[in-house]
Enzyme design. Sequence first.
Site, short mmCIF file in Angstrom:
data_model
loop_
_atom_site.label_atom_id
_atom_site.label_comp_id
_atom_site.label_asym_id
_atom_site.label_seq_id
_atom_site.Cartn_x
_atom_site.Cartn_y
_atom_site.Cartn_z
N LYS A 83 5.36 8.84 -2.48
CA LYS A 83 6.13 7.64 -2.83
C LYS A 83 6.00 7.39 -4.32
CE LYS A 83 4.84 3.39 -1.69
NZ LYS A 83 4.56 2.21 -0.84
N VAL A 154 9.24 -11.63 1.52
CA VAL A 154 9.74 -10.58 2.41
C VAL A 154 8.64 -9.96 3.27
CG1 VAL A 154 11.75 -10.01 1.00
CG2 VAL A 154 9.57 -8.90 0.50
N ASP A 176 4.04 -22.13 2.22
CA ASP A 176 4.56 -21.61 0.95
C ASP A 176 5.02 -22.81 0.13
OD1 ASP A 176 6.43 -20.41 -1.08
OD2 ASP A 176 6.01 -18.59 0.04
N ASP A 237 -2.68 -6.09 -4.84
CA ASP A 237 -2.37 -4.67 -5.00
C ASP A 237 -2.55 -4.22 -6.44
OD1 ASP A 237 -0.25 -5.96 -6.17
OD2 ASP A 237 1.31 -4.88 -5.11
N SER A 322 -6.40 -4.91 2.61
CA SER A 322 -5.42 -3.82 2.67
C SER A 322 -4.76 -3.63 1.32
CB SER A 322 -4.36 -4.15 3.73
OG SER A 322 -3.32 -3.20 3.71
#
EC number: 1.4.1.1
Length: 356
Positions: A83, A154, A176, A237, A322
Amino acid sequence: MQTLLLNADDVDENARMDRVIDAVRGAFTAYERGNAKMPAKSYIDLPEYDGDFRSMPAYLDVREADTAEETADGEGWDAAGIKWVNAHPNNPADHGLPTVMGTMIYSDPETAFPLAILDGTTLTMKRTGAAAAVATDHLAVPDATSLGIVGAGVQSYTQLEAIAEVRDVEEVVVSDLDEERVADFIDAFGDRFDVRAGSVSEAGHCDILSTVTPVEDPIVGPGDVGEHTHVNAMGADAAGKHELADELLLDATIVIDDREQCTHSGEINVPYAAGTLTDDDIYGEIGEIVVGARSGRAGVDAGGNGPATGGAGVTGVTVFDSTGLAIQDVAAARVVYEQADEADNGSPFDLLGLAE
């Protein structure tokens, strides 16, 4: 000898979540058993454009004993791919383009023929949800019925879509600051679940909590979660990102997807770099739990989904950190390609000029 081009809609249509979850579980298993090759994610920083590129290659060999899929030869499956993904925060305002765009090349491991080129952005959302589902299956209480989500972007959609595959979710609390995003989320799922808006603490006191925000200052503290809440920390991330307060992390049982990535760019990266959190505070990797080398939640059997016969296992608050692994992308890409090929979806084209 044609390559299948699969756009975002094709990926969405062919990424059957139950199969993606099984494939991602198989990927974690192969990685833990030493049957996967995954070089470290590489970065190309582009400060002149306030962005970067990341490349994520992997190969995995999933044995049939480690998957619910029945393969033709009875030996399982293998897959390879890479990717290529970016992060350009100025794109929406300056160019009318998404901040993140990904492209996946899925190849035949035996011949290296490029079987498919896929939209990697939708693929990432699907495999990220699937990874949370695998962790939830092993770490959430077996009778979990409520899910909290912090961040209604999303990624929140596939979190609910995937987690509902492994637990009987009835109530969903979404938090949110953007009220329009919350309203859109409620509209999307209100006919299937009891969905409502709520505070971070209300979301965190559900049986399961998924955090999917890009924040660098923690927004979930130790008082914002229940006594047995399982937390999927999915937002971090990159170095500096940090959704959960250090006190919460130190009191929880922490499970990571990959030590190198998590300590560099996962939820634990900030307290780990500061020395607040050390290797001794990390319970283990999700692959260890999936293969049964470490116990998951007390009352959940080694395969997830259901009560265990014994009482061993972790209790209290659990956190899954994660970062997203290339093996997950490859596993999900295989599901999409196989399904699309079978259903004659997508657009075949002669990329290498080899078609007769």
